[in-house]
Design an enzyme around this catalytic site. Structure first.
Site, short mmCIF file in Angstrom:
data_model
loop_
_atom_site.label_atom_id
_atom_site.label_comp_id
_atom_site.label_asym_id
_atom_site.label_seq_id
_atom_site.Cartn_x
_atom_site.Cartn_y
_atom_site.Cartn_z
N LEU A 31 -5.47 10.90 8.23
CA LEU A 31 -5.33 9.70 8.91
C LEU A 31 -4.32 9.44 9.81
O LEU A 31 -4.45 8.83 10.99
CB LEU A 31 -5.16 8.62 7.84
CG LEU A 31 -6.68 8.34 7.19
CD1 LEU A 31 -6.72 7.39 6.00
CD2 LEU A 31 -7.76 7.73 8.23
N HIS A 51 1.01 8.47 -10.59
CA HIS A 51 -0.16 7.62 -10.75
C HIS A 51 -0.64 7.21 -12.03
O HIS A 51 -0.99 8.15 -12.81
CB HIS A 51 -1.51 7.87 -10.02
CG HIS A 51 -2.28 6.69 -9.53
ND1 HIS A 51 -3.04 5.93 -10.26
CD2 HIS A 51 -2.57 6.10 -8.21
CE1 HIS A 51 -3.81 4.99 -9.64
NE2 HIS A 51 -3.31 5.09 -8.40
N GLU A 94 2.12 11.01 5.44
CA GLU A 94 3.01 11.12 4.26
C GLU A 94 3.86 12.29 4.33
O GLU A 94 4.76 12.41 3.53
CB GLU A 94 1.67 11.62 3.19
CG GLU A 94 2.24 11.87 1.77
CD GLU A 94 1.54 12.06 0.67
OE1 GLU A 94 0.05 11.72 0.64
OE2 GLU A 94 2.02 12.40 -0.44
N LEU A 109 -2.31 4.46 3.39
CA LEU A 109 -3.40 4.67 4.42
C LEU A 109 -2.68 3.50 5.58
O LEU A 109 -2.96 3.96 6.75
CB LEU A 109 -4.74 4.00 4.03
CG LEU A 109 -5.34 4.81 2.72
CD1 LEU A 109 -6.87 4.34 2.38
CD2 LEU A 109 -5.53 6.35 3.26
N SER A 166 -9.05 5.21 -9.25
CA SER A 166 -8.45 4.23 -8.30
C SER A 166 -7.77 3.15 -9.08
O SER A 166 -8.32 2.38 -9.69
CB SER A 166 -9.34 3.67 -7.14
OG SER A 166 -8.85 2.78 -6.56
N ARG A 219 2.89 1.13 -10.13
CA ARG A 219 2.45 2.46 -10.57
C ARG A 219 3.80 3.20 -11.47
O ARG A 219 3.46 3.57 -12.40
CB ARG A 219 2.09 3.38 -9.43
CG ARG A 219 0.67 3.05 -8.96
CD ARG A 219 0.50 3.80 -7.52
NE ARG A 219 -0.96 3.37 -6.96
CZ ARG A 219 -1.31 4.15 -6.03
NH1 ARG A 219 -0.97 5.00 -5.25
NH2 ARG A 219 -2.39 3.08 -5.53
C1 FAD Z 1 -6.99 10.87 -4.67
C2 FAD Z 1 -6.46 9.95 -3.65
C3 FAD Z 1 -6.96 8.86 -3.54
C4 FAD Z 1 -5.99 8.00 -2.57
N1 FAD Z 1 -6.14 6.68 -2.69
C5 FAD Z 1 -5.51 6.02 -1.68
C6 FAD Z 1 -5.87 4.58 -1.23
O1 FAD Z 1 -6.81 4.12 -1.95
N2 FAD Z 1 -5.11 3.89 -0.61
C7 FAD Z 1 -3.76 4.45 -0.05
O2 FAD Z 1 -3.15 3.69 0.72
N3 FAD Z 1 -3.73 5.74 -0.13
C8 FAD Z 1 -4.24 6.59 -1.12
N4 FAD Z 1 -3.97 7.82 -1.26
C9 FAD Z 1 -3.05 8.55 -0.50
C10 FAD Z 1 -3.46 8.82 0.81
O3 FAD Z 1 -4.85 9.37 0.71
C11 FAD Z 1 -2.58 10.07 1.60
O4 FAD Z 1 -1.00 9.69 1.12
C12 FAD Z 1 -2.78 9.97 3.07
O5 FAD Z 1 -4.26 10.21 3.12
C13 FAD Z 1 -2.05 11.18 3.59
O6 FAD Z 1 -2.70 11.18 5.04
P1 FAD Z 1 -2.08 12.15 6.00
O7 FAD Z 1 -2.84 11.89 7.48
O8 FAD Z 1 -0.63 11.91 6.07
O9 FAD Z 1 -2.05 13.52 5.26
P2 FAD Z 1 -3.43 14.51 4.83
O10 FAD Z 1 -4.53 13.57 5.04
O11 FAD Z 1 -3.29 15.09 3.80
O12 FAD Z 1 -3.80 15.44 6.04
C14 FAD Z 1 -2.85 16.48 6.19
C15 FAD Z 1 -3.37 17.25 7.42
O13 FAD Z 1 -2.39 18.41 7.88
C16 FAD Z 1 -3.19 19.36 7.86
N5 FAD Z 1 -1.91 20.57 7.59
C17 FAD Z 1 -0.96 20.62 6.48
N6 FAD Z 1 -0.30 21.55 6.77
C18 FAD Z 1 -0.87 22.09 7.90
C19 FAD Z 1 -0.34 23.58 8.38
N7 FAD Z 1 0.54 24.49 7.77
N8 FAD Z 1 -1.11 24.06 9.46
C20 FAD Z 1 -1.97 23.37 10.05
N9 FAD Z 1 -2.68 22.16 9.59
C21 FAD Z 1 -1.90 21.56 8.41
C22 FAD Z 1 -4.29 19.50 7.01
O14 FAD Z 1 -5.09 20.52 7.53
C23 FAD Z 1 -4.72 18.01 7.22
O15 FAD Z 1 -5.67 17.94 8.12
C24 FAD Z 1 -4.91 8.67 -2.04
C25 FAD Z 1 -4.42 10.05 -2.50
C26 FAD Z 1 -5.33 10.56 -3.29
C27 FAD Z 1 -4.83 12.20 -3.66
#
Ligand code: FAD
Length: 645
Positions: A51, A274, A433, A449, A292, A338
């Site tokens: 995201l 969690h 994150e 999110l 969730s 949490r």
């Molecule tokens: C099961 C679950 C349910 C959740 N539900 C919720 C919710 O309902 N509401 C909420 O607010 N939060 C929720 N969260 C937390 C939330 O989903 C995450 O914190 C958030 O989606 C992280 O988004 P991000 O874009 O920072 O990273 P991510 O979605 O983890 O994306 C990381 C990206 O980086 C890339 N990447 C990583 N390292 C490398 C590298 N070395 N080289 C190339 N690419 C790399 C990956 O390929 C990926 O594309 C939940 C988490 C989990 C585990």
């Protein structure tokens, strides 16, 4: 050897002053702009398509920059964000239940146990309302009420209903929105998409982030890629614990490599455990599943009153049950944050009142809600979660209460960034994150999110211009000595990993590391435990480099090699997490030190000594890490002992 030394304090030089409601507007106005014709001449690398990264890449491209996007999955839409279930917060006040930007700001600062920056959190609350509009405009199918209005529900740490959702698949629907915006820009030729490429090093030239070294995971080819700025959106590092709710691929390599090149790492010990996950069922497991937090809107958490009561839940009469969250925290009840709910579950299980195998579980019971609302209504809200639970456990949660137990879920720590989301390396920005973010010592549900999309759609696209306005920077190519050195480091490391040719699998090391971390740096930490953990991590790391077995070679797809590199970085991170946890002699949010608790077992902060962000500098591994403190000031939400009673 000392475990760390203290360096100069660090300040957030970009943080605007003045009334808090005006700070984000002022920063946006004061930041330099890049005119549209010049944007075409500027290139930005974005690592990550979740995201945060997906929304950032799409928006920067929409603005006219040239974007190069990287992820290790086979498609950008498989980023871990797709797993998010419960919802996304926004201060829309559609319910007219007293919500406001100020209340979301207040709840988040308090929820984070007064360890986040007020200015950042206020900006997050302001921007939250734009996110919903943006996503609705993209066609994200948020749940709606019968009349067509967007529906909301409650999440922990709030007494209003501000969480927008799409059944139990909110992350998936939001990511599809960001993905389609990204795909549009790929189609227009503004984004160059590089799936199945893993960033293994950062290239820093003349003190600026200028590129990355990547490995093509299919062919094994290693290349150096360049840009005017680099954005890391690489997600969290909860998998350092081996067992977590995160996707198996989540790792720390991108941010850890940047840390080794000079980016400070902030608050690494703040881990979110969690409370509602399916309990561990045996040694064979490599992954835990989240149920969730949204389920706590209708599910009631309980354990039997009596120790060791192993009757089936339906045979335990109402008066012999302890709805302990409702009892201890009557005003927030089952929707306490949490950190609080997880510790309470641990306490009742430690007291011998846990349920299920090993007594490591508590009930999450929907019987009342089904009686009140009917099965159909519960199915409409949580159907896919119930189905998932049944598939995994073989039990039907419409008939029998779910069994849940806390598990590692989210990491509040990450690379230190200023108000502009820029790390301590100029030109290196960090979103989602992966940064140490706005959540302090504990993140409230449905806020990740919100933060990821706030960073990607609204914050970074404004703040990065201030940096890029000085570009385009001098051209750098693969022959530059810094690029050559970074690439050589990557190649050497791969060669070293393959050369060990030992007799233990990468997974066996990772599992053992995770056990050490869970035992000593998990839900409860103590000085003795953390010192022990540091010794054990060091010994295990040494053994790793002598005994790890990575079959195959580096010239093509080799998942053991990928994992080995990630686990090697987890070892280094794990030690820093323990050092951070050891030095923070207080309890706050997700960091609970056994020595520092109130008489009734709540986290006991020490604001006089620890109201700061701990930003760690890497010193080469042989020297102790250097701690830089960023003092936190609270002008609007004054620190108090958090109470949800
Ligand atoms: C099961 C679950 C349910 C959740 N539900 C919720 C919710 O309902 N509401 C909420 O607010 N939060 C929720 N969260 C937390 C939330 O989903 C995450 O914190 C958030 O989606 C992280 O988004 P991000 O874009 O920072 O990273 P991510 O979605 O983890 O994306 C990381 C990206 O980086 C890339 N990447 C990583 N390292 C490398 C590298 N070395 N080289 C190339 N690419 C790399 C990956 O390929 C990926 O594309 C939940 C988490 C989990 C585990």
């Amino acid at each position: 050897m000392d475990l760390f030394t203290e360096g100069d304090p660090i300040a957030d030089a970009r943080a605007p002053q003045g009334p808090i409601e005006t700070r984000w507007d002022r920063r946006r106005f004061e930041a330099k702009l890049v005119n549209p014709a010049n944007r075409r001449k500027l290139t930005v690398i974005v690592v990550g398509t979740g995201l945060a990264g997906g929304s950032a890449a799409a928006t920067l491209a929409e603005q006219g920059y040239r974007v190069r996007s990287y992820c290790y999955q086979d498609s950008p839409r498989r980023a871990h964000s797709i797993a998010a279930q419960g919802g996304i917060n926004a201060a829309k006040n559609y319910r007219n239940d007293g919500d406001s930007v100020h209340r979301l700001f207040y709840d988040t600062v308090k929820g984070g146990d007064f360890r986040s920056r007020e200015s950042n959190v206020h900006r997050l609350a302001e921007v939250s309302v734009n996110i919903i509009d943006q996503c609705v405009a993209q066609g994200v199918p948020f749940a709606r009420e019968y009349g067509g209005l967007l529906d909301t529900r409650s999440f922990g740490g709030a007494q209003v209903q501000r969480t927008f959702y799409a059944r139990g698949q909110t992350g998936q629907q939001l990511l599809l929105g960001a993905y389609q915006a990204l795909e549009r820009q790929i189609g227009l030729g503004n984004v160059e998409m590089n799936a199945r490429h893993e960033m293994l090093e950062l290239i820093v030239v003349d003190g600026r982030a200028r590129g990355i070294v990547v490995r093509d995971l299919v062919t094994g080819e290693i290349t150096s890629e360049f840009a005017d700025a680099v954005v890391l959106a690489s997600g969290g590092y909860g998998n350092v614990f081996y067992l977590s709710t995160n996707a198996k691929g989540c790792n720390v390599t991108a941010t850890w490599r940047a840390h080794r090149r000079g980016a400070y790492f902030a608050n690494p010990c703040y881990t979110q455990i969690h409370p509602t996950c399916i309990p561990v069922s045996g040694d064979h497991q490599s992954k835990l599943t989240l149920m969730s937090e949204s389920l706590r809107n209708d599910g009631r958490v309980w354990v039997p009153n009596a120790k060791g009561d192993d009757r089936a839940p339906k045979d335990i009469p109402e008066e012999e049950r302890d709805y302990y969250l409702e009892r201890i925290y009557p005003s927030f009840g089952n929707l306490v944050p949490r950190d609080i709910a997880s510790r309470a579950a641990k306490n009742v299980c430690d007291a011998g009142r846990g349920v299920g195998p090993g007594g490591l579980g508590v009930y999450l019971d929907f019987a009342d809600a089904i009686d009140r609302l009917g099965r159909k209504a519960i199915e409409a809200k949580y159907g896919n979660l119930f189905e998932m639970y049944e598939r995994i456990t073989g039990e039907d949660p419409y008939e029998v209460p779910m069994r849940i137990y806390p598990a590692v879920h989210y990491t509040m720590g990450g690379l230190w960034v200023d108000y502009d989301l820029q790390s301590t390396i100029p030109g290196l920005f960090v979103v989602g994150e992966a940064n140490f973010s706005d959540h302090g010592a504990n993140r409230l549900g449905a806020s990740a999110l919100m933060q990821g999309l706030a960073d990607g759609y609204f914050v970074l696209p404004n703040t990065i211009a201030n940096y890029l306005a000085a570009g385009p920077f001098e051209r750098v190519d693969a022959s530059h000595p810094e690029a050559v050195a970074a690439r050589r480091d990557v190649e050497d490391r791969i060669r070293r990993l393959l050369a060990v040719d030992g007799d233990r699998t990468v997974d066996s090391f990772h599992r053992e590391l995770g056990q050490i971390m869970w035992e000593h740096c998990g839900m409860e930490r103590s000085e003795a435990g953390l010192r022990k953990a540091i010794d054990e991590i060091r010994a295990l790391r040494e053994e790793f480099w002598k005994r790890v077995r990575v079959p195959g070679d580096g010239d093509g797809l080799n998942q053991s090699l990928e994992k080995a590199g990630r686990v090697a970085d987890f070892f280094e991170l794990a030690e820093l997490m323990c050092v951070d946890a050891l030095h923070r002699e207080e309890s706050c949010g997700g960091h609970f030190r056994a020595e520092h608790q109130t008489p009734d077992g709540e986290a006991q902060r020490d604001d006089d000594r620890f109201a700061y962000v701990a930003a760690w500098e890497y010193t080469g591994g042989d020297e102790p890490a250097v701690l830089h403190k960023e003092d936190l000031k609270f002008e609007y939400v004054h620190p108090t002992q958090r109470s949800y009673k």
